[in-house]
Design a protein around this motif. Structure first.
Motif, mmCIF file in Angstrom:
data_model
loop_
_atom_site.group_PDB
_atom_site.id
_atom_site.type_symbol
_atom_site.label_atom_id
_atom_site.label_comp_id
_atom_site.label_asym_id
_atom_site.label_seq_id
_atom_site.Cartn_x
_atom_site.Cartn_y
_atom_site.Cartn_z
ATOM 1 N N SER A 1 0.823 -1.217 0.000
ATOM 2 C CA SER A 1 0.000 0.000 0.000
ATOM 3 C C SER A 1 0.856 1.265 0.000
ATOM 4 C CB SER A 1 -0.933 0.005 1.206
ATOM 5 O OG SER A 1 -0.197 0.082 2.401
ATOM 6 N N PHE A 2 2.020 1.241 0.673
ATOM 7 C CA PHE A 2 2.952 2.362 0.716
ATOM 8 C C PHE A 2 2.354 3.596 1.374
ATOM 9 C CE2 PHE A 2 3.926 -0.175 -3.031
ATOM 10 C CZ PHE A 2 5.202 -0.602 -2.719
ATOM 11 N N VAL A 3 1.268 3.431 2.104
ATOM 12 C CA VAL A 3 0.645 4.587 2.731
ATOM 13 C C VAL A 3 -0.174 4.137 3.927
ATOM 14 C CG1 VAL A 3 -1.481 4.551 1.378
ATOM 15 C CG2 VAL A 3 -0.664 6.700 2.298
ATOM 16 N N VAL A 4 -0.215 4.963 4.966
ATOM 17 C CA VAL A 4 -1.069 4.712 6.123
ATOM 18 C C VAL A 4 -2.127 5.809 6.150
ATOM 19 C CG1 VAL A 4 -1.195 4.503 8.618
ATOM 20 C CG2 VAL A 4 0.821 3.663 7.405
ATOM 21 N N PRO A 5 -3.391 5.500 5.847
ATOM 22 C CA PRO A 5 -4.420 6.542 5.833
ATOM 23 C C PRO A 5 -4.633 7.113 7.223
ATOM 24 C CG PRO A 5 -5.426 4.373 5.645
ATOM 25 C CD PRO A 5 -3.941 4.164 5.557
ATOM 26 N N ARG A 6 -4.944 8.415 7.295
ATOM 27 C CA ARG A 6 -5.140 9.100 8.557
ATOM 28 C C ARG A 6 -6.620 9.433 8.739
ATOM 29 N NH1 ARG A 6 -2.752 13.915 9.690
ATOM 30 N NH2 ARG A 6 -3.695 14.737 7.820
ATOM 31 N N PRO A 7 -7.064 9.599 9.976
ATOM 32 C CA PRO A 7 -8.463 9.988 10.215
ATOM 33 C C PRO A 7 -8.757 11.361 9.621
ATOM 34 C CG PRO A 7 -7.440 9.163 12.227
ATOM 35 C CD PRO A 7 -6.337 9.346 11.228
ATOM 36 N N PHE A 8 -10.005 11.548 9.241
ATOM 37 C CA PHE A 8 -10.472 12.830 8.717
ATOM 38 C C PHE A 8 -11.656 13.257 9.575
ATOM 39 C CE2 PHE A 8 -13.167 15.578 6.235
ATOM 40 C CZ PHE A 8 -12.289 16.387 5.542
ATOM 41 N N THR A 9 -11.590 14.478 10.118
ATOM 42 C CA THR A 9 -12.632 14.958 11.028
ATOM 43 C C THR A 9 -13.367 16.151 10.433
ATOM 44 O OG1 THR A 9 -11.418 14.217 12.992
ATOM 45 C CG2 THR A 9 -13.134 15.875 13.322
ATOM 46 N N ILE A 10 -14.698 16.076 10.451
ATOM 47 C CA ILE A 10 -15.547 17.210 10.123
ATOM 48 C C ILE A 10 -15.967 17.821 11.456
ATOM 49 C CG2 ILE A 10 -17.646 17.986 8.958
ATOM 50 C CD1 ILE A 10 -17.550 15.363 7.335
ATOM 51 N N HIS A 11 -15.492 19.008 11.759
ATOM 52 C CA HIS A 11 -15.714 19.594 13.070
ATOM 53 C C HIS A 11 -17.095 20.236 13.180
ATOM 54 C CE1 HIS A 11 -11.318 19.144 13.484
ATOM 55 N NE2 HIS A 11 -11.574 19.132 14.776
ATOM 56 N N ALA A 12 -17.660 20.128 14.373
ATOM 57 C CA ALA A 12 -18.976 20.734 14.637
ATOM 58 C C ALA A 12 -18.876 22.246 14.770
ATOM 59 C CB ALA A 12 -19.578 20.131 15.907
ATOM 60 N N GLU A 13 -17.687 22.733 15.057
ATOM 61 C CA GLU A 13 -17.464 24.178 15.183
ATOM 62 C C GLU A 13 -17.386 24.794 13.787
ATOM 63 O OE1 GLU A 13 -14.647 25.842 18.313
ATOM 64 O OE2 GLU A 13 -13.524 26.208 16.457
ATOM 65 N N LYS A 14 -18.358 25.597 13.439
ATOM 66 C CA LYS A 14 -18.520 26.061 12.063
ATOM 67 C C LYS A 14 -17.907 27.441 11.810
ATOM 68 C CE LYS A 14 -20.543 22.263 11.100
ATOM 69 N NZ LYS A 14 -19.751 21.230 10.398
ATOM 70 N N VAL A 15 -16.764 27.685 12.400
ATOM 71 C CA VAL A 15 -15.986 28.895 12.101
ATOM 72 C C VAL A 15 -14.532 28.480 11.900
ATOM 73 C CG1 VAL A 15 -17.467 30.578 13.253
ATOM 74 C CG2 VAL A 15 -15.740 29.335 14.579
ATOM 75 N N PRO A 16 -13.764 29.240 11.103
ATOM 76 C CA PRO A 16 -12.415 28.792 10.744
ATOM 77 C C PRO A 16 -11.300 29.233 11.677
ATOM 78 C CG PRO A 16 -12.992 30.705 9.435
ATOM 79 C CD PRO A 16 -14.181 30.408 10.297
ATOM 80 N N ASN A 17 -11.555 30.221 12.584
ATOM 81 C CA ASN A 17 -10.406 30.866 13.223
ATOM 82 C C ASN A 17 -10.642 31.203 14.701
ATOM 83 O OD1 ASN A 17 -7.747 31.854 13.103
ATOM 84 N ND2 ASN A 17 -8.442 33.936 12.728
ATOM 85 N N ARG A 18 -11.396 30.379 15.397
ATOM 86 C CA ARG A 18 -11.617 30.670 16.816
ATOM 87 C C ARG A 18 -10.302 30.692 17.591
ATOM 88 N NH1 ARG A 18 -11.637 27.672 21.224
ATOM 89 N NH2 ARG A 18 -11.631 25.733 20.025
ATOM 90 N N LEU A 19 -9.444 29.720 17.362
ATOM 91 C CA LEU A 19 -8.181 29.654 18.103
ATOM 92 C C LEU A 19 -7.295 30.863 17.800
ATOM 93 C CD1 LEU A 19 -7.178 25.875 17.940
ATOM 94 C CD2 LEU A 19 -8.167 27.145 19.854
ATOM 95 N N GLY A 20 -7.261 31.277 16.547
ATOM 96 C CA GLY A 20 -6.444 32.430 16.177
ATOM 97 C C GLY A 20 -6.938 33.706 16.829
ATOM 98 N N VAL A 21 -8.266 33.912 16.827
ATOM 99 C CA VAL A 21 -8.838 35.115 17.442
ATOM 100 C C VAL A 21 -8.637 35.091 18.960
ATOM 101 C CG1 VAL A 21 -10.994 36.355 17.875
ATOM 102 C CG2 VAL A 21 -10.502 35.489 15.586
ATOM 103 N N GLU A 22 -8.752 33.910 19.559
ATOM 104 C CA GLU A 22 -8.533 33.811 21.004
ATOM 105 C C GLU A 22 -7.127 34.263 21.383
ATOM 106 O OE1 GLU A 22 -9.404 29.861 22.277
ATOM 107 O OE2 GLU A 22 -11.570 30.230 22.445
ATOM 108 N N ARG A 23 -6.133 33.872 20.586
ATOM 109 C CA ARG A 23 -4.757 34.292 20.869
ATOM 110 C C ARG A 23 -4.629 35.817 20.810
ATOM 111 N NH1 ARG A 23 -0.645 30.182 19.991
ATOM 112 N NH2 ARG A 23 -1.650 28.166 19.624
ATOM 113 N N ILE A 24 -5.307 36.424 19.852
ATOM 114 C CA ILE A 24 -5.257 37.883 19.723
ATOM 115 C C ILE A 24 -5.918 38.542 20.939
ATOM 116 C CG2 ILE A 24 -5.997 39.849 18.338
ATOM 117 C CD1 ILE A 24 -3.856 38.195 16.964
ATOM 118 N N LEU A 25 -7.080 38.039 21.338
ATOM 119 C CA LEU A 25 -7.805 38.632 22.456
ATOM 120 C C LEU A 25 -7.027 38.499 23.769
ATOM 121 C CD1 LEU A 25 -11.500 37.550 21.706
ATOM 122 C CD2 LEU A 25 -10.332 39.672 21.106
ATOM 123 N N VAL A 26 -6.433 37.324 23.983
ATOM 124 C CA VAL A 26 -5.646 37.121 25.199
ATOM 125 C C VAL A 26 -4.457 38.082 25.231
ATOM 126 C CG1 VAL A 26 -4.130 35.497 26.404
ATOM 127 C CG2 VAL A 26 -6.352 34.728 25.552
#
Length: 583
Positions: free
Chosen positions: A378-403
């Motif tokens: 196979s030459f490859v190990v497939p990785r999990p794929f997650t569809i997140h329930a959080e429907k915004v792209p940048n919560r973590l980035g904005v949190e860093r700015i606010l802190v």
């Protein structure tokens, strides 16, 4: 270190890297044509297009012994002493024969096929096919059929590579597709009353190397070669899948998955795939507004910006209370400029996180690395794929700015309660997500929480209708900048569309309001370089010198290698048209 011989030239492979002959040859610029093989799927070797001559070189005597028959390159490991021949007359004759066989029943309908321009059958027919078709018997004709509400299957064009079947079995594990019958009568089909409707079903269209599986959302709407290709990031959820955006004449026509071994590999969910439509919505704001009496009135851009800046400065000068709602749909650079502007007006200004919509729960597809695989081919190990329930792209980035600016993150619900009990003299609210969030009576109560209200958004929401100033900003497709995904990886997304008439990119709006040097327009790279020297967690970005890493930048901890996944880009996932990168 492994040394291999390709067409008489020696090459050295890195220690410990497991590649097959196709990957090894591609690494050094030698193409081995193929159809059925895919770097993330099991190896079946049923198209036979990649068959080559293979042998081994004795390390002591230098004698080369070739296997007496051709073998599939997808099943051949590239190890020390491997000899690969891809340009001999025998190999070329075999490729020509395979192309003739695959085209026996294939209709010559390229002018009306949506795959034209990005079709593996077209490309290899030109390179390795024959100019004369010798098959004169009656062709097998199969009717078109829908395998789901969104996907059409044209069996006449199918070459039975079975990529789609293996995807449904090995990646999603939903098993909707199967191969029926045998030989000349074999065809792909769904099980009765079980359509191909899993959350990642659209990937089979990307996987298909010919025009057999077609997305009805794109069908007959646009020619591939007319579309500009833009490298971007899906902003529908916090996964941050890498996508190729196809745009023409100021409109987005589709998203396709773009390879990133650190985030989404080769896949994208259907929710993200069709999320581009909100950027084409005709009800988006196309002008700036100032309140005159009881209703907002359309006004020139410069007048709206001047009114907002003048009033906010006046409130700050009088010692009034100021607050801002920072949307998690903003880029890192936009959130930084907004926070800098508001805190520059008043050190006691309040910065709150905007609404973070969460729909359901995270959905994770965890492929079984043993499923459908035999031995070490196979030459490859497939990785999990997650569809997140959080429907915004940048919560973590904005949190860093606010802190960084105020030492804490104030959630939106807490801010609303605070604003209801202690109204502000001025409130600056930002939106701009895929869906309008400031709708309904609960949201319009923010109007009562501020004597002066500025709304910067792309949607004509209920709250915007009550604002003193409405600033028409850019959608996710109209701006360039960085997002931090759920794994803490900083990724750059280029702009795919020009700003709408009557609107400005968020960075330009904030630069003008802040009266920065030059007054705008402003580059996201310049802002990132500035904030990387000030905001903890972004210091690694300062070493990029205005460039962005291919697969994103991990903000926390050390980079971890992807398990078994080489940096092999499947050519059917690589953009072939003009790639346009925004400033």
């Amino acid at each position: 270190m492994a040394t291999i011989l390709i067409n008489g030239t020696e090459y050295t492979l890195p220690e410990g890297e497991r590649l097959n002959a196709i990957q090894a040859a591609q690494r050094f610029g030698v193409e081995i044509p193929y159809y059925c093989w895919h770097p993330a799927l099991s190896v079946v070797a049923n198209c036979r297009m990649c068959e080559i001559q293979v042998g081994s070189k004795d390390p002591k005597t230098g004698e080369i012994k070739m296997i007496p028959k051709m073998v599939p390159g997808c099943q051949t490991p590239a190890k020390d002493g491997t000899v690969i021949v891809t340009e001999s007359p025998e190999v070329k004759a075999h490729q020509s024969m395979i192309m003739e066989y695959l085209l026996i029943n294939h209709p010559l309908d390229c002018p009306v096929c949506d795959q034209a321009g990005q079709c593996g059958l077209q490309d290899y027919s030109f390179k390795h096919g024959q100019s004369v078709h010798r098959f004169v018997e009656e062709r097998t004709v199969n009717p078109r059929k829908d395998v789901s509400e969104q996907i059409q299957l044209n069996m006449d064009r199918c070459i039975m590579c079975t990529r789609c079947v293996r995807f449904a079995r090995e990646i999603t594990g939903t098993n909707e597709l199967q191969v029926e019958r045998r030989g000349n009568h074999a065809e792909i089909n769904i099980f009765p009353d079980r359509p191909l409707d899993n959350p990642m079903a659209g990937n089979v269209v990307d996987l298909c190397p010919v025009g057999a599986l077609l997305d009805k959302d794109f069908l007959h709407k646009q020619r591939y070669w007319f579309n500009d290709q833009h490298h971007s990031v899906c902003t529908r959820c916090s996964t941050g899948c890498n996508v190729t955006v196809e745009e023409n004449r100021g409109q987005i026509w589709r998203y396709r998955a773009r390879y990133n071994p650190k985030v989404n590999d080769y896949w994208i969910c259907d929710e993200g795939r069709y999320s581009y439509k909100s950027a084409n919505d005709p009800i988006l704001l196309h002008a700036m507004y100032l309140r005159e009496g009881d209703r907002p009135a359309m006004t020139p851009v410069d007048r709206a910006l001047d009114a907002a800046r003048t009033r906010l400065k006046e409130v700050a000068r009088q010692g009034g209370r100021i607050a801002a709602v920072v949307s998690p749909s903003l880029t890192v650079e936009e959130a930084y400029l907004l926070a800098s502007f508001i805190k520059g007006l008043s050190g006691s200004a309040v910065l709150a996180m905007g609404p973070v919509p969460v729909v359901g729960e995270d959905v994770t597809f965890s492929p079984d690395p043993r499923k459908g695989r035999t031995g070490d081919t196979s030459f490859v190990v497939p990785r999990p794929f997650t569809i997140h329930a959080e429907k915004v792209p940048n919560r973590l980035g904005v949190e860093r700015i606010l802190v960084h600016f105020q030492g804490e993150v104030i959630p939106f619900d807490r801010f609303r309660l605070q604003a209801a009990s202690q109204p502000f003299d001025a409130l600056y609210v930002t939106g701009g997500g895929h869906d309008p969030v400031f709708e309904g009576p609960e949201m319009t109560k923010l109007r009562d929480a501020a004597k002066f209200l500025v709304v910067q958004d792309v949607w004509p929401t209920d709250l915007a209708g009550t604002a003193d100033v409405i600033l028409s900003s850019s959608t996710f497709a109209e701006k360039a900048g960085c997002y931090v995904n759920a794994d803490g990886r900083l990724q750059y997304a280029s702009a795919s569309l020009p700003p709408r008439d009557g609107s400005l990119p968020d960075l330009d709006i904030l630069a003008i309001l802040s009266e920065r040097a030059g007054g705008g327009p402003i580059s996201s790279r310049d802002v990132l370089r500035e904030l990387s020297g000030q905001v903890p967690g972004f210091s690694a970005a300062s070493e990029l010198n205005g460039t962005f890493p291919e697969f994103g930048l991990p903000l926390d901890g050390q980079e971890q290698p992807s398990p078994g996944m080489s940096r092999y880009v499947d050519p059917w996932h690589a953009p072939r048209g003009k790639v346009t990168l925004a400033r």
